[in-house]
Design a protein around this motif. Structure first.
Motif, PDB file in Angstrom:
ATOM      1  N   ALA A 182      14.932  14.566  76.272  1.00  0.00           N
ATOM      2  CA  ALA A 182      15.311  15.868  75.620  1.00  0.00           C
ATOM      3  C   ALA A 182      14.263  17.207  75.767  1.00  0.00           C
ATOM      4  CB  ALA A 182      15.459  15.470  73.786  1.00  0.00           C
ATOM      5  N   SER A 183      13.819  16.819  76.816  1.00  0.00           N
ATOM      6  CA  SER A 183      12.669  18.174  77.265  1.00  0.00           C
ATOM      7  C   SER A 183      12.812  18.449  78.472  1.00  0.00           C
ATOM      8  CB  SER A 183      11.516  17.735  76.737  1.00  0.00           C
ATOM      9  OG  SER A 183      11.202  16.410  77.085  1.00  0.00           O
ATOM     10  N   GLY A 184      13.746  18.144  79.343  1.00  0.00           N
ATOM     11  CA  GLY A 184      14.256  18.539  80.605  1.00  0.00           C
ATOM     12  C   GLY A 184      13.680  17.697  81.791  1.00  0.00           C
TER      13      GLY A 184
ATOM     14  N   MET B  11      13.910  19.817  67.792  1.00  0.00           N
ATOM     15  CA  MET B  11      14.412  20.247  68.953  1.00  0.00           C
ATOM     16  C   MET B  11      14.951  19.066  69.778  1.00  0.00           C
ATOM     17  SD  MET B  11      11.649  23.292  69.725  1.00  0.00           S
ATOM     18  CE  MET B  11      12.356  24.354  70.955  1.00  0.00           C
ATOM     19  N   MET B  12      14.000  17.931  69.715  1.00  0.00           N
ATOM     20  CA  MET B  12      14.255  16.685  70.711  1.00  0.00           C
ATOM     21  C   MET B  12      15.541  15.960  70.255  1.00  0.00           C
ATOM     22  SD  MET B  12      10.574  15.447  71.841  1.00  0.00           S
ATOM     23  CE  MET B  12      10.169  15.640  73.574  1.00  0.00           C
ATOM     24  N   PRO B  13      15.645  15.735  68.795  1.00  0.00           N
ATOM     25  CA  PRO B  13      17.098  15.112  68.357  1.00  0.00           C
ATOM     26  C   PRO B  13      18.349  16.013  68.749  1.00  0.00           C
ATOM     27  CG  PRO B  13      15.210  14.877  67.031  1.00  0.00           C
ATOM     28  CD  PRO B  13      14.794  15.768  67.774  1.00  0.00           C
TER      29      PRO B  13
ATOM     30  N   SER C 248      -0.159  13.480  84.519  1.00  0.00           N
ATOM     31  CA  SER C 248       1.001  13.224  84.875  1.00  0.00           C
ATOM     32  C   SER C 248       2.136  13.627  84.266  1.00  0.00           C
ATOM     33  CB  SER C 248       1.088  11.932  85.737  1.00  0.00           C
ATOM     34  OG  SER C 248       0.881  11.036  84.709  1.00  0.00           O
ATOM     35  N   SER C 249       1.848  13.580  82.954  1.00  0.00           N
ATOM     36  CA  SER C 249       2.884  14.006  81.745  1.00  0.00           C
ATOM     37  C   SER C 249       3.171  15.447  81.758  1.00  0.00           C
ATOM     38  CB  SER C 249       2.533  13.401  80.666  1.00  0.00           C
ATOM     39  OG  SER C 249       2.635  11.873  80.631  1.00  0.00           O
ATOM     40  N   SER C 250       1.880  16.162  81.859  1.00  0.00           N
ATOM     41  CA  SER C 250       2.031  17.670  81.370  1.00  0.00           C
ATOM     42  C   SER C 250       2.646  18.263  82.753  1.00  0.00           C
ATOM     43  CB  SER C 250       0.405  17.999  81.449  1.00  0.00           C
ATOM     44  OG  SER C 250      -0.233  17.846  82.375  1.00  0.00           O
TER      45      SER C 250
ATOM     46  N   ALA D 278      11.443  23.273  74.600  1.00  0.00           N
ATOM     47  CA  ALA D 278      10.744  21.942  73.869  1.00  0.00           C
ATOM     48  C   ALA D 278       9.658  21.459  74.959  1.00  0.00           C
ATOM     49  CB  ALA D 278      11.530  20.890  73.627  1.00  0.00           C
ATOM     50  N   SER D 279       9.934  21.218  76.009  1.00  0.00           N
ATOM     51  CA  SER D 279       8.678  20.889  77.137  1.00  0.00           C
ATOM     52  C   SER D 279       7.661  21.897  77.078  1.00  0.00           C
ATOM     53  CB  SER D 279       9.351  20.344  78.184  1.00  0.00           C
ATOM     54  OG  SER D 279       9.836  21.538  78.933  1.00  0.00           O
ATOM     55  N   PHE D 280       7.907  23.020  77.052  1.00  0.00           N
ATOM     56  CA  PHE D 280       7.092  24.220  77.048  1.00  0.00           C
ATOM     57  C   PHE D 280       6.273  24.177  75.790  1.00  0.00           C
ATOM     58  CE2 PHE D 280       5.841  28.724  77.287  1.00  0.00           C
ATOM     59  CZ  PHE D 280       5.127  28.520  78.351  1.00  0.00           C
TER      60      PHE D 280
ATOM     61  N   PHE E 238      12.142   9.769  71.870  1.00  0.00           N
ATOM     62  CA  PHE E 238      12.308  10.881  72.696  1.00  0.00           C
ATOM     63  C   PHE E 238      11.106  11.495  73.436  1.00  0.00           C
ATOM     64  CE2 PHE E 238      16.178  11.737  69.836  1.00  0.00           C
ATOM     65  CZ  PHE E 238      17.063  11.119  70.495  1.00  0.00           C
ATOM     66  N   PHE E 239      10.100  11.470  72.584  1.00  0.00           N
ATOM     67  CA  PHE E 239       8.895  12.183  72.905  1.00  0.00           C
ATOM     68  C   PHE E 239       8.223  11.079  74.159  1.00  0.00           C
ATOM     69  CE2 PHE E 239       4.375  12.898  72.981  1.00  0.00           C
ATOM     70  CZ  PHE E 239       4.174  14.227  73.107  1.00  0.00           C
ATOM     71  N   THR E 240       7.905   9.872  73.796  1.00  0.00           N
ATOM     72  CA  THR E 240       7.490   8.961  74.708  1.00  0.00           C
ATOM     73  C   THR E 240       8.205   8.675  76.056  1.00  0.00           C
ATOM     74  OG1 THR E 240       6.271   6.615  74.740  1.00  0.00           O
ATOM     75  CG2 THR E 240       8.452   6.856  73.903  1.00  0.00           C
ATOM     76  N   LEU E 241       9.462   8.694  75.906  1.00  0.00           N
ATOM     77  CA  LEU E 241      10.309   8.571  77.285  1.00  0.00           C
ATOM     78  C   LEU E 241      10.580   9.934  77.858  1.00  0.00           C
ATOM     79  CD1 LEU E 241      12.983   6.262  76.125  1.00  0.00           C
ATOM     80  CD2 LEU E 241      10.844   5.452  77.494  1.00  0.00           C
TER      81      LEU E 241
ATOM     82  N   VAL F  71       4.638   7.763  80.331  1.00  0.00           N
ATOM     83  CA  VAL F  71       3.325   7.203  79.818  1.00  0.00           C
ATOM     84  C   VAL F  71       2.195   8.177  79.719  1.00  0.00           C
ATOM     85  CG1 VAL F  71       1.432   5.761  80.509  1.00  0.00           C
ATOM     86  CG2 VAL F  71       3.767   5.011  80.962  1.00  0.00           C
ATOM     87  N   GLY F  72       1.656   8.499  78.646  1.00  0.00           N
ATOM     88  CA  GLY F  72       0.675   9.414  78.361  1.00  0.00           C
ATOM     89  C   GLY F  72       0.133   9.414  77.039  1.00  0.00           C
ATOM     90  N   LEU F  73      -0.136  10.529  76.521  1.00  0.00           N
ATOM     91  CA  LEU F  73      -0.820  10.585  75.037  1.00  0.00           C
ATOM     92  C   LEU F  73       0.025  10.232  74.034  1.00  0.00           C
ATOM     93  CD1 LEU F  73      -2.277  14.218  75.356  1.00  0.00           C
ATOM     94  CD2 LEU F  73      -3.402  12.229  75.648  1.00  0.00           C
ATOM     95  N   GLY F  74       1.341  10.254  74.335  1.00  0.00           N
ATOM     96  CA  GLY F  74       2.286   9.584  73.395  1.00  0.00           C
ATOM     97  C   GLY F  74       2.203   8.113  73.143  1.00  0.00           C
ATOM     98  N   ASN F  75       1.913   7.441  74.444  1.00  0.00           N
ATOM     99  CA  ASN F  75       1.850   5.942  74.135  1.00  0.00           C
ATOM    100  C   ASN F  75       0.520   5.431  73.525  1.00  0.00           C
ATOM    101  OD1 ASN F  75       3.298   6.929  76.550  1.00  0.00           O
ATOM    102  ND2 ASN F  75       4.173   4.783  76.496  1.00  0.00           N
TER     103      ASN F  75
HETATM  104  N1  PFF Z   1       6.069  11.142  77.330  1.00  0.00           N
HETATM  105  C1  PFF Z   1       4.899  11.982  77.335  1.00  0.00           C
HETATM  106  C2  PFF Z   1       4.038  10.918  76.523  1.00  0.00           C
HETATM  107  O1  PFF Z   1       4.381  10.006  75.996  1.00  0.00           O
HETATM  108  O2  PFF Z   1       2.942  11.278  76.569  1.00  0.00           O
HETATM  109  C3  PFF Z   1       5.314  13.372  76.562  1.00  0.00           C
HETATM  110  C4  PFF Z   1       6.282  14.084  77.307  1.00  0.00           C
HETATM  111  C5  PFF Z   1       6.203  14.388  78.689  1.00  0.00           C
HETATM  112  C6  PFF Z   1       6.959  14.869  76.479  1.00  0.00           C
HETATM  113  C7  PFF Z   1       7.160  15.248  79.381  1.00  0.00           C
HETATM  114  C8  PFF Z   1       7.942  15.400  77.036  1.00  0.00           C
HETATM  115  C9  PFF Z   1       8.072  15.828  78.434  1.00  0.00           C
HETATM  116  F1  PFF Z   1       8.853  16.624  79.004  1.00  0.00           F
END
Ligand code: PFF
Length: 457
Positions: free
Chosen positions: A241-243, A403-405, A329-331, A107-109, A235-238, A30-34
């Motif tokens: 694929a970014s470790g 990268m994530m897919p 908490s996401s970063s 990717a996460s970096f 992928f991003f929101t969960l 849960v972060g900016l993605g949501n």
């Molecule tokens: N899931 C986070 C969001 O939705 O804001 C973003 C994110 C966190 C992407 C951690 C990748 C990661 F490794």
């Protein structure tokens, strides 16, 4: 195989319980993605049909991949790179599979570098809310306030630096006390606040319009690119694929059910995204704002909503503080793959976090300049697909859509075809293993490939 869990205490990041892991994983997810990205990409991609595809991607691709990543992480017991080294050796397969760990870490970096810039936007809003500047703000003034922020490299740099500093701080110190304690309180608070905002949204007279925008699919408006965006966002929101989930999985106790936990995390994450949509779109429609407004959507619309609520400045303050914490908490989880890897190689966590944070901060500067001084700089414009995309657009595009897919595809192949089924069953439990295994072997890799292929076509 020795599992990290038996070596409790070796790393500063050891979850004390299943609940702590769930909160940390939810904190990562849960972060900016949501709250920031989901509403604006939904607006840009026409609503209902996009949301349905997104939900489908979460359910049938995201959740099984999350189980795979947590499973690999717990089994390998190390950073994503270390884990892939351990597992490819244990399975007697090529060391090339380490590529999954490297791709995930990169990717996460890269995400962290621009995530920090956007997370930084919450801070001037906290200041504005605290000073009462947002009360009774009109849609035009709110738009101008946001534009003013984006046009100011100095302000953006300041808040980007503060946010990266906060990330490094927790990452350097380890996550157990600071992060664990913070997320267990803040995530529930964010949830309640979103519910309050949805409650307010029902009074705007445009709630029904928003519900049908979000949930009535119009497939004629769905493009192949939108499907790819939906998949990338799943992928991003969960945090897949970014470790992040692999790294956190390494700190997870053997007794915890990965299947149950993954469902819980994904459901909570999806609820937050839906609530954010239901809070935001009624306000967008009520004020005649554009759903396809883009990245500024919540920063322009929510202040208008707050500005008209009784006690709005207080709620605005609370909202942006919580959004900041959700992003924080996401970063932290984005930096974890790299920091834990460097730590394994003998570098102290403090040095690893500072070094990693510094490089991500530098890359982040190119993102913040893309918003103003370099807004016309579109280095890949010779390719039709990338025409007009700034550096920031490109980072976002490459991470979420390529990268994530790709990383998820390779993870599925590793978990479904390379790893022995007895090994994955030992982590996931017999009960659900059969279904998961079939999905991982046949469904996930093919689905990801089809989306890729269709999009290229
Ligand atoms: N899931 C986070 C969001 O939705 O804001 C973003 C994110 C966190 C992407 C951690 C990748 C990661 F490794």
């Amino acid at each position: 195989m020795v599992n990290s869990v038996q070596k409790a205490g070796a790393s500063p990041a050891q979850w004390s319980s299943r609940f702590a892991f769930i909160m940390a994983a939810v904190g990562s997810a849960v972060g900016l993605g949501n709250i920031w990205k989901f509403p604006y990409i939904t607006g840009e991609n026409g609503g209902g049909a996009f949301v349905l595809v997104y939900l489908g991607c979460i359910a049938i691709i995201g959740i099984p991949i999350m189980m795979a990543e947590v499973m690999l992480g717990r089994r390998g017991g190390k950073s994503p790179i270390g884990t892939m080294q351990v597992l490819s050796r244990a399975e007697g397969r090529s060391r090339g599979w380490v590529g999954i760990g490297i791709l995930a870490t990169l990717a996460s970096f890269l995400i962290l570098s621009f995530y920090s810039v956007i997370a930084g936007w919450t801070m001037p809003y906290i200041v504005s809310a605290a000073s009462g500047e947002l009360s009774n703000i009109s849609a035009e003034t709110s738009g101008a306030l946001f534009e003013g922020l984006l046009a100011s490299p100095g302000q953006l740099l300041l808040w980007h630096s503060v946010f990266m500093g906060l990330t490094v701080l927790v990452s350097a110190g380890g996550v157990r006390h600071g992060l664990e304690r913070a997320v267990t309180k803040l995530m529930p608070a964010l949830f309640v606040l979103l519910l309050i905002l949805v409650g307010y949204a029902t009074t705007t007279g445009h709630f029904g319009e928003a519900v049908s925008f979000l949930f009535r699919p119009d497939f004629s408006s769905l493009t192949a690119e939108a499907v790819l965006v939906a998949l990338g966002h799943a992928f991003f929101t969960l945090s897949l694929a970014s470790g992040a989930m692999m790294a956190y999985g390494a700190y997870l106790n053997k007794k915890v059910s990965i299947v149950r936990t993954s469902f819980t995390v994904a459901i909570l994450d999806t609820c937050v995204a839906m609530l954010a949509g239901l809070a935001i779109f009624p306000v967008v429609f009520a004020h005649g704002l554009a759903a396809g407004e883009g990245p500024g959507l919540i920063f322009v619309t929510l202040p208008v909503a707050f500005g008209q609520m009784p006690g709005g400045s207080f709620f605005a303050l609370l909202f942006f503080v919580l959004l900041l914490f959700a992003a924080w908490s996401s970063s932290i989880s984005m930096l974890e793959s790299l920091v834990s890897h460097l730590h394994e190689r003998g570098i102290s966590r403090v040095k690893a976090a500072i070094g990693g944070g510094l490089v991500a901060w530098l890359i982040g500067i190119t993102t913040l300049l893309s918003l103003n001084v370099w807004s016309d700089f579109a280095p890949l414009s010779m390719f039709e697909r990338f025409e007009g995309k700034t550096l920031f657009d490109l980072y976002d595009y490459f991470t979420a859509n390529i990268m994530m897919p790709l990383c998820a595809f390779l993870t599925a192949v590793f978990a479904g075809w390379v790893m022995k089924p007895e090994h994955s069953a030992a982590e996931l439990g017999q009960r659900w293993h059969g279904v998961w295994y079939a999905v991982m072997r046949y469904f996930t890799p093919i689905a990801v490939l089809i989306v890729f292929y269709t999009n290229l076509g």
